[in-house]
Write a protein that holds these residues in place. Sequence first.
Motif, PDB file in Angstrom:
ATOM      1  N   LEU A 453       0.864  -1.177   0.000  1.00 39.80           N
ATOM      2  CA  LEU A 453       0.000   0.000   0.000  1.00 39.80           C
ATOM      3  C   LEU A 453       0.900   1.226   0.000  1.00 39.80           C
ATOM      4  O   LEU A 453       1.759   1.377   0.878  1.00 39.80           O
ATOM      5  CB  LEU A 453      -0.895   0.004   1.247  1.00 39.80           C
ATOM      6  CG  LEU A 453      -1.889   1.159   1.393  1.00 39.80           C
ATOM      7  CD1 LEU A 453      -2.920   1.142   0.270  1.00 39.80           C
ATOM      8  CD2 LEU A 453      -2.604   1.075   2.750  1.00 39.80           C
ATOM      9  N   THR A 454       0.734   2.104  -0.994  1.00 44.84           N
ATOM     10  CA  THR A 454       1.607   3.278  -1.107  1.00 44.84           C
ATOM     11  C   THR A 454       0.788   4.550  -1.263  1.00 44.84           C
ATOM     12  O   THR A 454      -0.270   4.561  -1.925  1.00 44.84           O
ATOM     13  CB  THR A 454       2.558   3.150  -2.318  1.00 44.84           C
ATOM     14  OG1 THR A 454       1.770   2.959  -3.507  1.00 44.84           O
ATOM     15  CG2 THR A 454       3.506   1.984  -2.132  1.00 44.84           C
ATOM     16  N   ASP A 455       1.282   5.605  -0.629  1.00 52.83           N
ATOM     17  CA  ASP A 455       0.714   6.960  -0.763  1.00 52.83           C
ATOM     18  C   ASP A 455      -0.796   6.994  -0.511  1.00 52.83           C
ATOM     19  O   ASP A 455      -1.549   7.684  -1.203  1.00 52.83           O
ATOM     20  CB  ASP A 455       1.013   7.528  -2.151  1.00 52.83           C
ATOM     21  CG  ASP A 455       2.500   7.670  -2.394  1.00 52.83           C
ATOM     22  OD1 ASP A 455       3.221   7.963  -1.417  1.00 52.83           O
ATOM     23  OD2 ASP A 455       2.945   7.453  -3.539  1.00 52.83           O
ATOM     24  N   MET A 456      -1.222   6.234   0.478  1.00 54.31           N
ATOM     25  CA  MET A 456      -2.654   6.222   0.790  1.00 54.31           C
ATOM     26  C   MET A 456      -3.012   7.441   1.631  1.00 54.31           C
ATOM     27  O   MET A 456      -2.323   7.769   2.605  1.00 54.31           O
ATOM     28  CB  MET A 456      -3.032   4.959   1.561  1.00 54.31           C
ATOM     29  CG  MET A 456      -4.551   4.800   1.717  1.00 54.31           C
ATOM     30  SD  MET A 456      -5.046   3.815   3.140  1.00 54.31           S
ATOM     31  CE  MET A 456      -5.030   5.036   4.433  1.00 54.31           C
ATOM     32  N   LEU A 457      -4.102   8.092   1.271  1.00 56.38           N
ATOM     33  CA  LEU A 457      -4.630   9.212   2.041  1.00 56.38           C
ATOM     34  C   LEU A 457      -6.135   9.003   2.204  1.00 56.38           C
ATOM     35  O   LEU A 457      -6.863   8.915   1.220  1.00 56.38           O
ATOM     36  CB  LEU A 457      -4.359  10.540   1.337  1.00 56.38           C
ATOM     37  CG  LEU A 457      -4.939  11.787   2.036  1.00 56.38           C
ATOM     38  CD1 LEU A 457      -4.330  11.965   3.416  1.00 56.38           C
ATOM     39  CD2 LEU A 457      -4.719  13.036   1.182  1.00 56.38           C
ATOM     40  N   TYR A 458      -6.557   8.910   3.466  1.00 56.59           N
ATOM     41  CA  TYR A 458      -7.974   8.694   3.745  1.00 56.59           C
ATOM     42  C   TYR A 458      -8.504   9.870   4.556  1.00 56.59           C
ATOM     43  O   TYR A 458      -7.936  10.255   5.580  1.00 56.59           O
ATOM     44  CB  TYR A 458      -8.179   7.394   4.524  1.00 56.59           C
ATOM     45  CG  TYR A 458      -9.622   7.188   4.968  1.00 56.59           C
ATOM     46  CD1 TYR A 458     -10.637   7.029   4.034  1.00 56.59           C
ATOM     47  CD2 TYR A 458      -9.955   7.157   6.324  1.00 56.59           C
ATOM     48  CE1 TYR A 458     -11.956   6.837   4.429  1.00 56.59           C
ATOM     49  CE2 TYR A 458     -11.266   6.967   6.725  1.00 56.59           C
ATOM     50  CZ  TYR A 458     -12.273   6.820   5.775  1.00 56.59           C
ATOM     51  OH  TYR A 458     -13.570   6.642   6.176  1.00 56.59           O
TER      52      TYR A 458
END
Length: 965
Positions: A453-458
């Motif tokens: 999982l990369t560069d995840m923004l929630y």
Amino acid sequence: MAAKEKKKKSLFKRILKWTGISFLLLLMTIIIIPFVFKNQIKQLVIDEANKTLTADLSLGEFDLTFLSTFPNLSIKLYDTKIIGRKEFKGVELVNVKEFTAHVNLWDVMGGDQISINEIHLEDPKFDVRVLSNGKANYDITIPDTVPSAPKEASNFKLSLKEYSITNAQIRYDDQPGNMFAELKNLTHIGKGDLTADIIDFETTTNIDELTYEMDGVSYLSKVKTEAVANILMEFTEKTSKFTLKENTFALNALNFSLDGFYEMLEKKDNMDLKMNASKATFKDFLSLIPTFYQSGYESMIADGNLAFNAEIKGIMDDVNMPGWDYHLNVDKAKIKYADLPGSINNIEIKAASKFEGGANLDKMTLDIPKFHADFVGNSLDATLKMRNPMTDPLIDSKILAKVNLATLGKVIPLAEGESYNGKLNADIALNGRMSAIETENYEAFKANGTLLLTDMLYKSKDMPADVMVQDLLFRFSPQNLSLEKLDAQMGKSDFNMAGKIDNYLGYVFRNELLKGNFSFNSNNLDLDELMGGSAVSTSSTAATSSTAATNSVDSKSSTATDASEPFLIPNNVDFNLTTNINNVKYNGMNIKNISGGVKMKEEIAILDQLKMNAMGGGIILDGSYNTKEHTKPVINFAYDLKNIEIQELASNFMTIDKLAPIAKYTKGKINSNFSMKSALNGNMEPIYSSLNGNGNLISQMVTISGFKPMQKMDEALKMNKFSNQTIKDIKAFFKFENGKISVTPFNVKLGKILTNVSGSTSFEQDIDYKLIMDIPKEEIPSAAIKAIEDQLKKLNSMVPKLKVTELPAIIKVNALIGGKVTDPKVTTNLLEALKESFNIKNIKEQVKDQIKDSAKAIIKDKVNEVKEDLNAKKQEILADAQKQADKAKAEAKKAADAVRKEGDNQASQLISEAGSNPIKKKIAEAAAKKVKDEAEKKAVKIENEGDQKADQIMLTAKTKADSIK
């Protein structure tokens, strides 16, 4: 003719008259009987329960009527509860707001048994629990083996024709079976003659929310359920058979029916049930998945082919299980929301599970040969094959996923303010038998792949801050599951974590020990932000609330007192976590340089030398949290505090404030060592009656201000010396036992007053302390000393040879502090101590001796003069005696008036302290009257004693005068 007509009319009138009287009597009987038999029937219900239950039955109001149900008598019980004992103390198995039973009236009036024809439950709550040791809270009937509770014939006979349950709340938590079910707002009606051997029974059921979980898998989540089922029931002496006739079931939008029967034999059950869902659509099936059903389901367009079949058939007993055959096929399916640009396409699902029945569950199969979906350039694929799950599991599974998280909002509705970004890639393959892992033949077991999982923004309005995961990498191998990297941020907090999990396959398939080692690092951890302020509110609430010392039972469901369940440490994990955190913000408190270890093994969590800097000093924590006894976890806890600000300690930790309430009124630095052991309730709070421990408190200097018991000391001693104190060189030791904290006697100096302190504070905030004080003369109120010294000077002038010592430099005074922390009561022996210091008793003896000596001298000097004028002397003696008698009466009157005045003052003070509270005022008035009455009694007694003294003086004088010749 007229006479005959008159007789007919008269007879007709008599018939009407007696018929009317009979009807009136019957009506009166109908009205009166419920009141006559009300208490009898209520007691009968309680007696029946006491004969059969090992739990506590509680009944509220009780009503009887049969005006609307004649010839049946309607019994209504309100607020009926069955509450557990021992492990389930405080847990309400049953809580029924209204229970109605229709019974035969003539049985109540004279029968040996009472027939129950109908039962209706309104707003019932059922909380069913099975503990990990197999003990169930519904097992409340007295066993046959209890010699003190022989079985008695029941006074009730179940002859049901109808029953109903309206708006029921049901929870079922089975820990050994790892099952949990919750039913909200259940309404169920059943009709049929249950006294017959063959019954056509009709039932209807509605449930607003049905949740069912097993082995950690949620099969149904808040599913709306409806069922109409007609059942043919056939009973013989040895069998009971239930055959489904016309029936329909609905789980959310999925409608189906069941065909077949369930038969209960003597030592086994036989069944043959088939599910018919031929009319169900793919969209109906999706209604069981919360993600689809709870957001935009009505406007969702779902096309595709669905085939769903289920069958269960065979014998079930202690050894055998029935066979089953489940099939789910979905193809050419598509999901599209009208207001979203994208769609989920090419959905294909093939899943099946079979078992031929019998004792060998190793023959069970599970196959998911196809699972596929794609959307907006993304794809999901998975397969699974499992064989021999009971002996040597064979697993063959693949997961392939490539998802751009930013595209999720194009195919499924997101909440307002919710968004995703980042990329998820998974390529995982498992193939081999469990035996290869056990024998460490890793080449024979294929397990490889990664989840990245990369560069995840929630972002979400429900989250206190945005969540960002720069990198998360899981790597699979036969030996372990490796978390190679986790770099994340949430608001002001950052996280870095890495570690390995060993034997993950053994844990999944055989519930074997799961081992793990992790490291957690953070530069800044703002728990106040992460918990959305809950840390602050929880702490303040806990600090101000009263926590009863009650036991709790672990469960997913709440207890009767709304307590949560204890957090349980699994018995099949062995985890080690090392932490290094530079800064933590919690409850407004800044904590720095946290380091140490946390271990979890065999249902115990261990805190190992967790070090930190906070509250101006250093802290070392050790301890353990033991959940081997699931119903009552035990905590062993110890701390070592160095140079800590005591007021911050009390403000941030509710337990300190409760155990040492003086702490929040104290400022200064302390050192302290402390250890304790206590059971915990469901809210993870100490059960104070079980708490044992000891510790010390050392400080060079603290200041105390505003502590009510010390303020009361000022009032009791009429000294302004205690309420504001600076105390130096404190070294105190304390211990916890028997529900209170006891202080070993220690010396402190309160200003110029050397004081020895001992006593205890209970966990209910009752206080019992003794202060032994050496009070310097100059610290005693000058008015009190001057009044006593003036009296002594006057006495010296009257008796010149009297030797009166001065008040000593130190007066020993005792003070007792009792009552509550918030309402202390203080008593002292100051007056007695002052009298003792002046040696009042010795003064009295001196006065007595000098009066005797003076009297002898006067008599000797004047004997000749007395002989010359006997009559004059007699008159002089009598006159002098009269003066003394009058003086004695006057002094008695003065003393009596002083007692009355003091009584009036005390009474007025009691009424004044009561304030405007009418209840306190009423109590104070009664107490005041009693004080005044007692004062009046004492005053009258003093006056009577004065009169007696006067009479005695005159009698003595007369005798003396008469003796002069």
